[in-house]
Design a protein around this motif. Structure first.
Motif, PDB file in Angstrom:
ATOM      1  N   GLU A   1      -5.222  -4.068   3.912  1.00 55.76           N
ATOM      2  CA  GLU A   1      -5.191  -4.921   2.722  1.00 55.76           C
ATOM      3  C   GLU A   1      -6.119  -6.116   2.896  1.00 55.76           C
ATOM      4  O   GLU A   1      -6.854  -6.479   1.971  1.00 55.76           O
ATOM      5  CB  GLU A   1      -3.773  -5.399   2.428  1.00 55.76           C
ATOM      6  CG  GLU A   1      -3.714  -6.249   1.159  1.00 55.76           C
ATOM      7  CD  GLU A   1      -2.310  -6.700   0.788  1.00 55.76           C
ATOM      8  OE1 GLU A   1      -2.176  -7.472  -0.183  1.00 55.76           O
ATOM      9  OE2 GLU A   1      -1.346  -6.303   1.473  1.00 55.76           O
TER      10      GLU A   1
ATOM     11  N   HIS B   1      -9.773  -4.630   2.519  1.00 54.42           N
ATOM     12  CA  HIS B   1     -10.227  -4.030   1.261  1.00 54.42           C
ATOM     13  C   HIS B   1      -9.645  -4.673   0.009  1.00 54.42           C
ATOM     14  O   HIS B   1     -10.228  -4.553  -1.069  1.00 54.42           O
ATOM     15  CB  HIS B   1      -9.863  -2.542   1.243  1.00 54.42           C
ATOM     16  CG  HIS B   1     -10.587  -1.722   2.261  1.00 54.42           C
ATOM     17  ND1 HIS B   1     -11.959  -1.605   2.289  1.00 54.42           N
ATOM     18  CD2 HIS B   1     -10.140  -0.979   3.303  1.00 54.42           C
ATOM     19  CE1 HIS B   1     -12.319  -0.820   3.291  1.00 54.42           C
ATOM     20  NE2 HIS B   1     -11.234  -0.438   3.925  1.00 54.42           N
ATOM     21  N   GLY B   2      -8.468  -5.296   0.130  1.00 57.45           N
ATOM     22  CA  GLY B   2      -7.802  -5.839  -1.046  1.00 57.45           C
ATOM     23  C   GLY B   2      -6.867  -4.818  -1.679  1.00 57.45           C
ATOM     24  O   GLY B   2      -7.045  -3.603  -1.530  1.00 57.45           O
ATOM     25  N   MET B   3      -5.871  -5.312  -2.397  1.00 62.55           N
ATOM     26  CA  MET B   3      -4.867  -4.434  -2.981  1.00 62.55           C
ATOM     27  C   MET B   3      -5.425  -3.444  -4.008  1.00 62.55           C
ATOM     28  O   MET B   3      -4.992  -2.284  -4.038  1.00 62.55           O
ATOM     29  CB  MET B   3      -3.746  -5.272  -3.609  1.00 62.55           C
ATOM     30  CG  MET B   3      -2.579  -4.449  -4.136  1.00 62.55           C
ATOM     31  SD  MET B   3      -1.842  -3.352  -2.877  1.00 62.55           S
ATOM     32  CE  MET B   3      -1.075  -4.560  -1.797  1.00 62.55           C
ATOM     33  N   PRO B   4      -6.387  -3.827  -4.864  1.00 64.34           N
ATOM     34  CA  PRO B   4      -6.913  -2.828  -5.803  1.00 64.34           C
ATOM     35  C   PRO B   4      -7.475  -1.595  -5.104  1.00 64.34           C
ATOM     36  O   PRO B   4      -7.286  -0.468  -5.569  1.00 64.34           O
ATOM     37  CB  PRO B   4      -8.013  -3.596  -6.555  1.00 64.34           C
ATOM     38  CG  PRO B   4      -7.558  -5.017  -6.512  1.00 64.34           C
ATOM     39  CD  PRO B   4      -6.926  -5.175  -5.153  1.00 64.34           C
ATOM     40  N   ALA B   5      -8.141  -1.786  -3.970  1.00 66.01           N
ATOM     41  CA  ALA B   5      -8.682  -0.638  -3.232  1.00 66.01           C
ATOM     42  C   ALA B   5      -7.564   0.221  -2.650  1.00 66.01           C
ATOM     43  O   ALA B   5      -7.641   1.453  -2.681  1.00 66.01           O
ATOM     44  CB  ALA B   5      -9.609  -1.115  -2.114  1.00 66.01           C
TER      45      ALA B   5
ATOM     46  N   LEU C   1      -4.581   0.585  -3.871  1.00 69.82           N
ATOM     47  CA  LEU C   1      -3.977   1.317  -4.990  1.00 69.82           C
ATOM     48  C   LEU C   1      -4.857   2.482  -5.412  1.00 69.82           C
ATOM     49  O   LEU C   1      -4.352   3.558  -5.781  1.00 69.82           O
ATOM     50  CB  LEU C   1      -3.731   0.368  -6.161  1.00 69.82           C
ATOM     51  CG  LEU C   1      -2.655  -0.711  -5.927  1.00 69.82           C
ATOM     52  CD1 LEU C   1      -2.639  -1.700  -7.086  1.00 69.82           C
ATOM     53  CD2 LEU C   1      -1.283  -0.065  -5.743  1.00 69.82           C
ATOM     54  N   ALA C   2      -6.179   2.299  -5.351  1.00 73.09           N
ATOM     55  CA  ALA C   2      -7.092   3.399  -5.688  1.00 73.09           C
ATOM     56  C   ALA C   2      -6.959   4.532  -4.674  1.00 73.09           C
ATOM     57  O   ALA C   2      -6.938   5.717  -5.033  1.00 73.09           O
ATOM     58  CB  ALA C   2      -8.531   2.886  -5.732  1.00 73.09           C
TER      59      ALA C   2
END
Length: 457
Positions: A408, A411-415, A417-418
């Motif tokens: 996380e 990459h961050g949460m949007p990544a 989730l993808a």
């Protein structure tokens, strides 16, 4: 199929520090068709499937976190086709890299990706493996042309074509390379092969300090000198190798070089690298031009992990796998060493510094709770060092469950989730190596506690 306890334990543990989680059964398929039948049955019973090569992964990739069936691919070990004119081959997933290169011995070709261990090519594809030759020949990502994959519903697909390039649709080959068994079971691999070089030479060069060695490696790359391998070892690691492999290398920060090409090109590149090394305090460079000499040299380098563990018999190796931009390599290496000293940890250093990748080999007493906690804090801090300068938590070892908690921040949460959406589309039953890549984001925080003894309960 077997359910013998000793075999189950073996197949739930890799070479890493992380605790093992045995499967409930181990199966030994011999064809893609058999794998397909097993996966269909597992899907019908909602039973997890964990692919297994030879167990040389380093982040808990093969741990059966939720039980299930391990697919040992070792009997799928046939070289199916070699096409010398197209410089490629098809192999079953259980073929190892050494086995393939022996098969290729008289063809004038070789497969260059060399992670050190004699890993299976299916496992190397699944973990997007790399190694000492990556600076010239690339990683598995660059050398896999096509795959045969059994999908989570048991259907079989072949990704891509064996041509050198294609723009036809989504790049599914790239999706499965590095998927760590979470999107399907790789059963066959089409690989790009390379011509054996006309000439090769290796060199070992010692330095007055680590900073000079790292800066030499960085400048060699920035100057465009064509190296095949450029490896860094600190004085602690050199001492460990001398003890373990009975070599007599000077105990100092050291660069291992190798050059491939025509005799004239090798000579020119070696002279240029040697001149740069001298500018940064390199001295006493010794050369190995005969194949047997070079093999002995690189065998000693590849023994680094086991040599480091031998410094503290009975202790475990907790490895980092940081990769940073070349411009940030010197500062990150020095800062990582300082962190290990601050935490009071024995940590030899090795690195594929030509591409910014290095490892701190923390040798710890797994039974000492305070030492284990210090090592975990140190590793977290080193990962943050790399991420803060634009680097990554893993250059080649992959995620398994050991590094899941670092994704996380990287990459961050949007990544995340993808990634989960991709996995859910292909594996809606969540049976492919569950608890690893593509998991629900809520599982990522829990991964940090999977090594705790209480987690087994």
């Amino acid at each position: 199929m077997t359910v013998q306890p000793a075999v189950l334990e073996q197949h739930g543990q890799d070479e890493s520090f992380h605790r093992g989680w045995p499967p409930q059964a181990v199966l030994f398929p011999e064809s893609t068709e058999e794998v397909s039948r097993v996966v269909r049955a597992a899907a019908a019973a909602h039973t997890p499937i964990i692919p297994f090569g030879v167990g040389t992964s380093l982040e808990g990739h093969v741990a059966a976190l939720r039980g299930g069936v391990c697919l040992d691919m070792s009997r799928m070990n046939r070289v199916l086709e070699v096409n010398a004119d197209d410089m490629g081959c098809w192999v079953q997933a259980g073929v190892t890299r050494v086995q393939l290169n022996r098969h290729l011995h008289d063809t004038g070709l070789f497969f260059p990706v060399d992670p050190g261990a004699d890993a299976t090519l299916g496992g190397m594809a699944a973990t997007r493996a790399s190694g000492t030759n990556a600076v010239r020949y690339g990683t598995m990502r660059d050398n896999v042309r096509s795959l045969t994959v059994v999908l989570p519903n048991g259907s079989v697909t072949r990704t891509g074509r064996v041509v050198r390039k294609s723009s036809a649709g989504y790049d599914l080959t790239a999706l499965f390379v590095g998927s760590e068994g979470t999107l399907g079971v790789i059963t066959e691999v089409a690989l790009r092969l390379h011509g054996q070089p006309e000439a090769a030479a290796a060199a070992v060069c010692a330095f007055a300090d680590l900073k000079g060695a790292v800066e030499t490696a960085t400048l060699v790359m920035q100057s465009g000198i064509p190296v095949a391998r450029i490896e860094l070892l600190d004085e602690l690691q050199i001492d460990a190798i001398n003890r373990y492999s009975r070599t007599s290398l000077r105990v100092a920060p050291t660069l291992f070089f190798e050059f491939h090409g025509s005799a004239a090109a090798v000579k020119e590149a070696a002279e240029a690298a040697g001149a740069l090394a001298a500018e940064f305090g390199g001295s006493g460079c010794s050369w190995a031009e005969q194949e047997e000499e070079r093999r002995r040299l690189w065998a000693a380098r590849h023994s680094a992990y086991y040599a480091a563990k031998a410094l503290r018999p009975g202790c475990a190796g907790f490895l980092t796998d940081l990769c940073v931009p070349l411009s940030k390599l010197t500062e990150t290496v020095l800062a990582a060493q300082a962190l290990c000293r601050r935490h009071g940890l024995l940590a030899p250093l090795v690195g594929h510094v030509g591409d910014g990748n290095f490892h701190m080999l923390l040798i710890i007493d797994a039974g000492n709770a305070a030492e284990v906690a210090a090592a975990k804090r140190c590793v977290d801090e080193m990962v943050h060092l790399a991420q803060d300068v634009g680097g990554t938590c893993t250059g080649e070892h992959g995620i398994g469950f050991g590094k899941l908690g670092h994704l996380e921040r990287e990459h961050g949460m949007p990544a995340l989730l993808a990634m989960h959406a991709i996995r859910a589309a292909l594996d809606p039953l969540n049976i492919m190596n569950p608890g690893k890549l593509g998991s629900q984001p809520a599982d990522f925080a829990a991964a940090a506690h999977l090594d705790d003894p209480a987690a087994a309960a």
